[in-house]
Write an enzyme that holds these catalytic residues in place. Structure first.
Site, mmCIF file in Angstrom:
data_model
loop_
_atom_site.group_PDB
_atom_site.id
_atom_site.type_symbol
_atom_site.label_atom_id
_atom_site.label_comp_id
_atom_site.label_asym_id
_atom_site.label_seq_id
_atom_site.Cartn_x
_atom_site.Cartn_y
_atom_site.Cartn_z
ATOM 1 C CB SER A 66 47.666 41.043 31.284
ATOM 2 O OG SER A 66 47.741 41.244 32.896
ATOM 3 C CE LYS A 81 46.828 45.790 34.933
ATOM 4 N NZ LYS A 81 46.176 45.768 33.607
#
Ligand code: COA
Length: 315
Positions: A171, A189
């Site tokens: 991420s 994300k």
């Protein structure tokens, strides 16, 4: 390309901890993910990597396989946005390597653009690659990860056959504080993080662990080439903005993966492991000294230049 071991792995892990285990990694030929896969294979495992570019993916797989005599690394062309392609890639991985014990949802897309220059399709493209792609990776791999978790139980003391049934998502920190020029990736994300958390809750009872690895500024990566200006002053100022005073190394992301996938990480589930030297807690890029200083750059109406991934949107 032979990569010295100290470049992709710290010298604290025991050889053979992933012996006869299989890792499936999307975006596995990329700068960060290829080093994670290399570390996994060096520690005894085999792997399957996917990517959109045939040449890059197959060459990447062949190169990673050189890290350990007898290692098997398969490169499969598959777009994470296409669930059928992901299902087929996972099946090929299991057919050729015998199982699927670990997975990394690593494929990502990013570029710098203010919302005024971010078309609906540009936003959707990144959502599709990062968020839908991560979901597809989880959907395609979880049935096999559950089988692995059944065989290699997540217990203490450790199962004699080692660990299995573990998933990690790559991420970013953009959505923690908010960052200009990253509306698309921040949204994507945030979704990736939540997908991992949902997996940890719904599949934890089946022996699976799911965690997020969040790299900060890591030197020598495609991400940095796309997101950071490369002139000397900008690089120096960027490093000064990191509490530990430097950019990270790809091996520091591999180490995070080994920790989460090894017995050392058996009780870690639903977590986010941020490996960024403390960066996100400072003002980070976009501040004083940045090539895209906030808010001057937005007010200027200028276009992002001087980084990789530049392209004019059809607005
Ligand atoms: N600024 C604004 N818009 C951009 C852009 C930029 N720098 N780059 C792409 N876009 C827009 C395109 O113009 C297009 O929108 P449009 O149809 O309205 O014109 C849309 O994004 C899709 O672009 P396209 O090139 O067709 O998509 P793709 O699927 O081939 O590529 C990307 C996906 C854009 C994310 C590309 O950068 C990529 O392949 N990245 C993969 C690697 C990567 O980003 N790694 C980063 C790791 S941090």
């Amino acid at each position: 390309m032979s990569v010295p071991r100290e470049k992709f792995l710290s010298n604290v892990w025991r050889d053979g901890i992933f012996k006869d285990k299989v890792l499936f990694c999307t975006g596995g030929a990329g700068t960060i993910c290829s080093m994670q896969v290399r570390a996994f294979v060096a520690l005894g495992g085999n792997a399957c990597i996917t990517g959109r570019n045939k040449e890059k993916t197959e060459a990447g797989a062949a190169d990673i396989a050189t890290v350990r005599p007898g290692a098997k690394v398969v490169g499969v062309v598959a777009d994470v946005r296409d669930i059928k392609a992901m299902d087929a890639a996972v099946k090929r991985c299991v057919d050729e390597l015998g199982s699927l014990d670990f997975a990394i949802a690593g494929a990502a897309g990013n570029f710098l653009a203010p919302m005024s220059q971010l078309s609906s399709n540009a936003f959707k493209t990144v959502m599709d690659i990062d968020a839908i792609g991560s979901y597809n990776t989880a959907k395609a791999t979880l049935p096999y990860l559950m089988e692995s978790a059944k065989k290699h139980k997540n217990i203490s003391p450790a199962s004699p056959s080692g660990t299995g049934g573990r998933l990690a998502f790559i991420s970013a920190t953009f959505h923690y504080r908010g960052q200009p020029l990253q509306a698309h990736v921040a949204a994507a994300k945030a979704a990736v993080d939540q997908i991992s958390h949902s997996v940890s809750i719904e599949y934890g009872p089946f022996g699976i662990t799911s965690n997020v690895i969040t790299p900060g500024p890591i030197g020598g990566t495609e991400g940095m080439a796309r997101l950071a200006a490369s002139d000397e002053t900008s690089v120096r100022r960027s490093k000064m903005g990191v509490p530990v005073g430097r950019w990270g190394e790809v091996k520091e992301i591999s180490d995070a993966m080994v920790y989460l996938f090894s017995d050392a990480g058996s009780y870690v589930n639903g977590a986010t492991l941020v490996v960024d030297g403390g960066s996100w807690r400072t003002s980070g890029s976009g501040g004083e000294g940045s090539a895209w200083r906030y808010p001057d750059f937005l007010l200027s109406g200028g276009e992002v230049t001087g980084v990789g991934g530049g392209k004019k949107a059809k607005l």
